[in-house]
Design an enzyme around this catalytic site. Structure first.
Site, PDB file in Angstrom:
ATOM      1  N   ASP A  13       1.163  -1.709   0.010  1.00  0.00           N
ATOM      2  CA  ASP A  13      -0.039   0.016   0.242  1.00  0.00           C
ATOM      3  C   ASP A  13       0.886   1.234  -0.090  1.00  0.00           C
ATOM      4  O   ASP A  13       2.477   1.109   0.290  1.00  0.00           O
ATOM      5  CB  ASP A  13      -0.955   0.023   1.387  1.00  0.00           C
ATOM      6  CG  ASP A  13      -1.428   1.155   1.147  1.00  0.00           C
ATOM      7  OD1 ASP A  13      -2.405   1.208   0.378  1.00  0.00           O
ATOM      8  OD2 ASP A  13      -2.329   1.813   2.518  1.00  0.00           O
ATOM      9  N   SER A  14       0.372   2.429   0.064  1.00  0.00           N
ATOM     10  CA  SER A  14       1.136   4.062  -0.556  1.00  0.00           C
ATOM     11  C   SER A  14       1.009   4.109   1.185  1.00  0.00           C
ATOM     12  O   SER A  14       1.592   5.324   1.385  1.00  0.00           O
ATOM     13  CB  SER A  14       0.446   5.229  -0.803  1.00  0.00           C
ATOM     14  OG  SER A  14      -1.021   4.695  -0.595  1.00  0.00           O
ATOM     15  N   TYR A  41      -0.392   8.125  -2.792  1.00  0.00           N
ATOM     16  CA  TYR A  41      -0.557   8.245  -4.633  1.00  0.00           C
ATOM     17  C   TYR A  41      -2.021   8.650  -5.231  1.00  0.00           C
ATOM     18  O   TYR A  41      -1.616   8.778  -5.816  1.00  0.00           O
ATOM     19  CB  TYR A  41      -0.491   6.562  -4.293  1.00  0.00           C
ATOM     20  CG  TYR A  41       0.343   5.859  -4.457  1.00  0.00           C
ATOM     21  CD1 TYR A  41       1.525   5.905  -3.791  1.00  0.00           C
ATOM     22  CD2 TYR A  41       0.303   4.596  -4.528  1.00  0.00           C
ATOM     23  CE1 TYR A  41       2.547   5.124  -3.619  1.00  0.00           C
ATOM     24  CE2 TYR A  41       1.673   3.330  -4.239  1.00  0.00           C
ATOM     25  CZ  TYR A  41       2.602   3.772  -3.480  1.00  0.00           C
ATOM     26  OH  TYR A  41       3.751   3.065  -3.825  1.00  0.00           O
ATOM     27  N   GLY A  42      -2.477   8.999  -4.291  1.00  0.00           N
ATOM     28  CA  GLY A  42      -4.037   9.518  -4.790  1.00  0.00           C
ATOM     29  C   GLY A  42      -3.621  10.980  -5.623  1.00  0.00           C
ATOM     30  O   GLY A  42      -4.252  11.061  -6.367  1.00  0.00           O
ATOM     31  N   CYS A  47      -4.333  -1.224  -2.423  1.00  0.00           N
ATOM     32  CA  CYS A  47      -4.280   0.450  -2.498  1.00  0.00           C
ATOM     33  C   CYS A  47      -5.799   0.517  -3.448  1.00  0.00           C
ATOM     34  O   CYS A  47      -4.865   0.077  -4.533  1.00  0.00           O
ATOM     35  CB  CYS A  47      -3.164   1.172  -2.576  1.00  0.00           C
ATOM     36  SG  CYS A  47      -3.204   2.895  -3.215  1.00  0.00           S
ATOM     37  N   ASN A  48      -6.646   0.930  -3.192  1.00  0.00           N
ATOM     38  CA  ASN A  48      -7.861   1.814  -4.138  1.00  0.00           C
ATOM     39  C   ASN A  48      -6.682   2.261  -5.351  1.00  0.00           C
ATOM     40  O   ASN A  48      -7.219   2.105  -6.408  1.00  0.00           O
ATOM     41  CB  ASN A  48      -8.413   2.535  -3.242  1.00  0.00           C
ATOM     42  CG  ASN A  48      -9.795   1.798  -2.943  1.00  0.00           C
ATOM     43  OD1 ASN A  48     -10.335   1.115  -3.198  1.00  0.00           O
ATOM     44  ND2 ASN A  48      -8.934   1.575  -1.726  1.00  0.00           N
ATOM     45  N   THR A  49      -6.081   2.684  -5.182  1.00  0.00           N
ATOM     46  CA  THR A  49      -5.174   3.422  -6.408  1.00  0.00           C
ATOM     47  C   THR A  49      -4.442   3.404  -6.961  1.00  0.00           C
ATOM     48  O   THR A  49      -4.412   3.487  -7.883  1.00  0.00           O
ATOM     49  CB  THR A  49      -4.944   5.385  -5.277  1.00  0.00           C
ATOM     50  OG1 THR A  49      -5.604   6.428  -4.496  1.00  0.00           O
ATOM     51  CG2 THR A  49      -4.480   6.799  -6.964  1.00  0.00           C
ATOM     52  N   GLU A  73      -1.597   9.014   8.809  1.00  0.00           N
ATOM     53  CA  GLU A  73       0.299   8.687   8.177  1.00  0.00           C
ATOM     54  C   GLU A  73       1.061   9.211   9.296  1.00  0.00           C
ATOM     55  O   GLU A  73       2.116   8.440   9.634  1.00  0.00           O
ATOM     56  CB  GLU A  73       0.781   8.853   6.923  1.00  0.00           C
ATOM     57  CG  GLU A  73       0.167   7.876   5.454  1.00  0.00           C
ATOM     58  CD  GLU A  73       0.746   6.385   5.936  1.00  0.00           C
ATOM     59  OE1 GLU A  73       2.223   6.596   5.855  1.00  0.00           O
ATOM     60  OE2 GLU A  73       0.342   5.680   5.750  1.00  0.00           O
ATOM     61  N   CYS A  77     -11.182   4.256   0.048  1.00  0.00           N
ATOM     62  CA  CYS A  77      -9.155   4.468   0.577  1.00  0.00           C
ATOM     63  C   CYS A  77      -9.150   3.742   1.609  1.00  0.00           C
ATOM     64  O   CYS A  77     -10.145   3.292   2.169  1.00  0.00           O
ATOM     65  CB  CYS A  77      -9.104   5.250   0.663  1.00  0.00           C
ATOM     66  SG  CYS A  77      -7.056   5.731   1.558  1.00  0.00           S
ATOM     67  N   THR A  78      -8.040   2.571   1.680  1.00  0.00           N
ATOM     68  CA  THR A  78      -7.601   1.826   2.992  1.00  0.00           C
ATOM     69  C   THR A  78      -7.319   2.384   3.955  1.00  0.00           C
ATOM     70  O   THR A  78      -7.088   1.433   4.996  1.00  0.00           O
ATOM     71  CB  THR A  78      -6.768   0.376   2.462  1.00  0.00           C
ATOM     72  OG1 THR A  78      -5.442   0.578   1.503  1.00  0.00           O
ATOM     73  CG2 THR A  78      -7.131  -0.464   1.082  1.00  0.00           C
ATOM     74  N   HIS A  79      -7.226   3.447   4.230  1.00  0.00           N
ATOM     75  CA  HIS A  79      -6.579   4.482   4.882  1.00  0.00           C
ATOM     76  C   HIS A  79      -8.162   4.434   5.750  1.00  0.00           C
ATOM     77  O   HIS A  79      -8.019   4.664   7.084  1.00  0.00           O
ATOM     78  CB  HIS A  79      -5.791   5.541   5.092  1.00  0.00           C
ATOM     79  CG  HIS A  79      -4.748   5.393   4.799  1.00  0.00           C
ATOM     80  ND1 HIS A  79      -4.229   4.427   3.274  1.00  0.00           N
ATOM     81  CD2 HIS A  79      -3.563   5.662   4.998  1.00  0.00           C
ATOM     82  CE1 HIS A  79      -2.991   4.877   3.213  1.00  0.00           C
ATOM     83  NE2 HIS A  79      -2.090   5.438   4.497  1.00  0.00           N
TER      84      HIS A  79
END
Length: 261
Positions: free
Chosen positions: A9-10, A41-42, A72-74, A150, A182-184
């Site tokens: 993931d980002s 990444y988005g 990561c969706n993006t 983050e 978004c996975t966050h």
């Protein structure tokens, strides 16, 4: 097989997917890459997202990954077709759960909170057209949310203010489902629920990704059949303490390592 499931993931958000996978597949080993140095990444160009995704994939393959989950969706919406054409290993992607929300909505209005990179992708556009052409889809770019997570500012005043500003307009549009793209964002669910109330169902893709990972491992005969619980290695290229904080309640056998990648 004892080879690990690779996940990238980002940043640390994909650990929400990792938790679903390890819950469903407790004897599988995993390797997780947190590319926090390049998060989010988005906000990056598609060219950069593809570059990062290839870099992460090759590192996971070096470490013996038998399957790779793009948590990561993006990265999924912008690069998974290229990854699948370039490498022989199976890939599991993740995209916003538009379909279940569109099928279940009673108000014919759903919200999606996602990154700019996901909302502007061709894959997201085609999914929305396919499943949500006859309902209102209220899109909102969650600018700043990933950066706060983050930075370890999950419960900060800044976070509360941003969430209110993003979610209140959706409530005014009478949404009854909110899709997290978004996975966050699953780490924000307790705060989100306080804002949107009981009449809005919050959906993320974690369980679906874990089930798909299990299905592909079974189909390709790649499952680990040892009797021991899996071991888990995390690699992050900056701010190791934030990842350790997110994992602080995890009771599994894991290690967190800082690695320049």
């Amino acid at each position: 097989m004892t080879y690990p499931i690779g996940i990238f993931d980002s940043g640390i958000g994909g650990t929400s997917i990792w938790q679903e996978i390890t819950s469903l597949l407790p004897i599988e080993n995993t390797i997780y890459l947190s590319d926090s140095k390049n998060a989010p990444y988005g906000e990056k160009s598609q060219e950069k997202i593809i570059e990062f995704s290839i870099k992460n994939t090759e590192l996971l393959l070096e470490k013996g990954a038998k399957i790779i989950v793009v948590a990561c969706n993006t990265a999924t919406t912008n690069s998974i077709d290229i990854l699948r054409s370039k490498y022989d290993v199976p890939f599991i992607g993740i995209e916003p759960a538009i379909k279940p929300a569109a099928l279940k909505t009673a108000t014919k209005s759903i919200g999606i909170l996602a990154t700019k990179g996901t909302l502007s992708s061709a894959l997201f556009s085609s999914t929305s057209e396919k499943f949500a052409s006859d309902i209102k889809v209220v899109e909102q770019v969650g600018k700043g949310l990933v950066e706060l997570i983050e930075s370890g500012k999950l419960y900060s005043e800044e976070m509360t203010e941003l969430l209110f500003s993003y979610l209140k307009p959706m409530i005014k549009e009478n949404i009854d489902y909110l899709v997290l793209g978004c996975t966050h964002y699953p780490y924000l669910i307790p705060q989100i629920k306080k804002i949107v109330g009981q009449n809005v169902t919050v959906i993320d893709s974690g369980q679906a990704v874990a089930k798909q990972t299990n299905a592909i491992l079974e189909k390709l005969n790649l499952k680990n059949f040892t009797k021991k619980f899996g071991t888990h290695q995390f690699y992050i290229n900056t701010k190791k303490d934030v990842l350790q904080s997110i994992l602080s309640d995890v009771k599994l056998n894991y290690s967190v390592n800082e690695l320049d990648f």
